[in-house]
Design an enzyme around this catalytic site. Structure first.
Site, PDB file in Angstrom:
ATOM      1  N   SER A 252       0.737   0.114   4.620  1.00  0.00           N
ATOM      2  CA  SER A 252       0.069   1.122   3.800  1.00  0.00           C
ATOM      3  C   SER A 252      -1.412   1.115   4.140  1.00  0.00           C
ATOM      4  O   SER A 252      -1.862   0.330   4.964  1.00  0.00           O
ATOM      5  CB  SER A 252       0.263   0.805   2.315  1.00  0.00           C
ATOM      6  N   LYS A 253      -2.133   1.976   3.454  1.00  0.00           N
ATOM      7  CA  LYS A 253      -3.574   2.099   3.695  1.00  0.00           C
ATOM      8  C   LYS A 253      -4.299   0.763   3.562  1.00  0.00           C
ATOM      9  O   LYS A 253      -5.317   0.537   4.199  1.00  0.00           O
ATOM     10  CB  LYS A 253      -4.177   3.098   2.699  1.00  0.00           C
TER      11      LYS A 253
END
Ligand code: GLU
Length: 490
Positions: A252-253
């Protein structure tokens, strides 16, 4: 029957590395099998789909070199390839399911559904559709229809049995049907839900192999039941493993950049990105790691995709990038640097002669791991004003005789009419010998004066790249600065 695969992104953001990996596996499977790679855009979520994101997806796929045989821009015999343009297809098949008694109209409002869901959760039950409209008596159903109430179309699921398939990656997978609920096929606004649109399109586009992320695995039993209800043969399914960050949680980010475009902007080559993505789940023989796209097209086999999660390791991507950069013919490497800098609005590089450009890239040598490194290590030559690293300067300031020595070097360089790597080397070594110091000592001081750093390409290349005037000016500026700065020992 020849292989037909599809990549079916939703245009609701950038192309992410997970999506790019799915696209790549589909592409490679098609190429290896002599099949067809279809691009289909799943844009039925009008609120979240945007043209910018569609353009970004095209751009990333094109940059990676994953050309599609059918789809937007190129057309094909199975279009339209945008789901928003296929509403009539979903309506048609929705009606046929309804006529066959495999789907029914649902008049429950969003508020009602929400309330019932909340009550289920409160009772500790899993939230699922309770089947209210499935058991409406025909007269009541008729009345609601005539009253013109908004109606969705729900799938009447079998209440027992199993949905089973032989997944190319995961082997046999089975789901008990009773765990599923009567899901919506068409919303009251006529737009299809993902599962329904996906099945209709995969069938009409004659997709033989569905290769997608394993986050979709729970959709597959629903889709299989739809194939069965519609009397269609399902494709083969291959659910590729998820991608994890190095801490073992889903990528994810938090783990840094996740879009393909961000890696492009950071100076990664498409060749390296493709190579890296291919290894996220697939391996050739467990040994060899370097592959070009053309090689992958020959070697990739879906059967060699493992079911263990793949780890996204940026250091590996960097290593691969260095390898692919080095493998490029020099002229091509120079061209990529020029293109990269131009895209960032930096024109200093491409304004120089081909010879100069080549010399800079050559001088940076193996330090070039990403195209951004051309910027980092070439800054001394690309920028007019020199940024001086304070730690490097502090060290230089404490050394003896720096001012006079740099001035002497400036004079030699100014007098060098030929100005080649050989004559520059002769100038510097000759001066060091005359001063009775090691060449390394003079080089160290010149390096900070000319590049502002302790680490740089070879000093003669640096002088040559800067040219006579700039070199002389920087050497003299540094000498003046040294002379003007108080030293601890003095
Ligand atoms: N639009 C879906 C997604 O982006 C496609 C899933 C599929 O390949 O079936 O996840």
């Amino acid at each position: 029957m020849s292989v037909r695969v599809r990549f079916a992104p939703s245009p609701t953001g950038h192309l992410h590395v997970g999506g790019a990996r799915t696209a790549l596996f589909n592409y490679l499977h098609a190429r290896r099998q002599g099949g067809v790679f279809v691009l289909r855009i799943e844009d039925t979520d009008a609120a979240r789909s945007t043209d910018e994101s569609l353009a970004a997806i095209f751009e990333s796929l094109e940059w990676l070199g994953l050309s599609w045989d059918e789809g937007p821009k190129v057309g094909g015999a199975h279009g339209p390839y945008l789901q928003s343009k296929r509403r009539d297809r979903y309506a048609l098949h929705g009606r046929s399911l309804e006529t066959a008694g495999r789907a029914y109209p649902c008049f429950c409002s969003a508020e009602d559904l929400e309330e019932r869901r909340r009550a289920q959760t409160a009772r500790g039950e899993p939230p699922r559709y309770d089947g209210r409209c499935r058991s409406l008596d025909p007269a009541e159903r008729q009345r609601q229809m005539e009253a013109g109430l908004p109606r969705a179309l729900r799938f009447a699921l079998p209440e027992s049995g199993e949905s089973v398939w032989d997944d190319v990656v995961r082997g046999r997978v089975a789901f008990r049907n009773e765990l599923l609920d009567d899901f919506v096929l068409l919303r009251s606004d006529g737009l299809p839900t993902y599962n329904f649109a996906c099945v209709v399109d995969d069938h009409e586009m004659e997709i033989t192999d569905v290769v997608r992320g394993d986050d979709h695995i729970s959709n597959t039993p629903r889709q299989l039941l739809l194939y069965e209800a519609l009397g269609w043969t399902p494709p083969r399914f291959a659910h590729v493993p998820m991608i994890l960050g190095q801490d073992g949680t889903r990528l994810s980010k938090r783990h840094g950049a996740t879009s393909v475009a961000a890696y492009r902007e950071r100076g990664f080559l498409p060749e390296a990105m493709v190579n890296f993505l291919a290894l996220l789940g697939w391996s050739y023989d467990g040994q060899r790691e370097l592959f070009s796209l053309a090689e992958l097209e020959q070697l990739f086999r879906l059967e060699r995709v493992g079911s263990n999660p793949a780890i996204f390791n940026v250091e590996k991507l960097e290593w691969l990038n260095g390898q692919h950069l080095r493998a490029l013919p020099e002229a091509e490497r120079v061209r990529r640097v020029a293109e990269f800098l131009r895209a960032r609005g930096e024109t200093g590089f491409e304004m120089r002669s081909p010879e100069w450009q080549q010399a800079l890239v050559r001088a940076i040598g193996d330090r070039l791991k990403t195209l951004t490194d051309a910027r980092t290590y070439g800054a001394f030559a690309l920028e007019e004003t020199l940024e001086v690293d304070e730690a490097a300067w502090a060290e230089l300031r404490e050394r003896p005789e720096v001012g006079p020595r740099l001035r002497a070097l400036a004079a030699r360089v100014a007098a060098d009419r030929e100005f080649t790597l050989e004559t520059l080397e002769r100038d510097l070594r000759g001066l060091a010998a005359e001063l009775g110091i090691k060449a390394g000592e003079l080089i160290g001081a010149a390096r900070v004066a000319l590049t502002g750093r302790k680490v740089s390409p070879g000093i003669f290349e640096v002088l040559w790249l800067l040219g006579r005037d700039r070199s002389v000016r920087r050497l003299e500026d540094a000498a003046a600065r040294w002379e003007a700065s108080p030293r601890a020992g003095v």
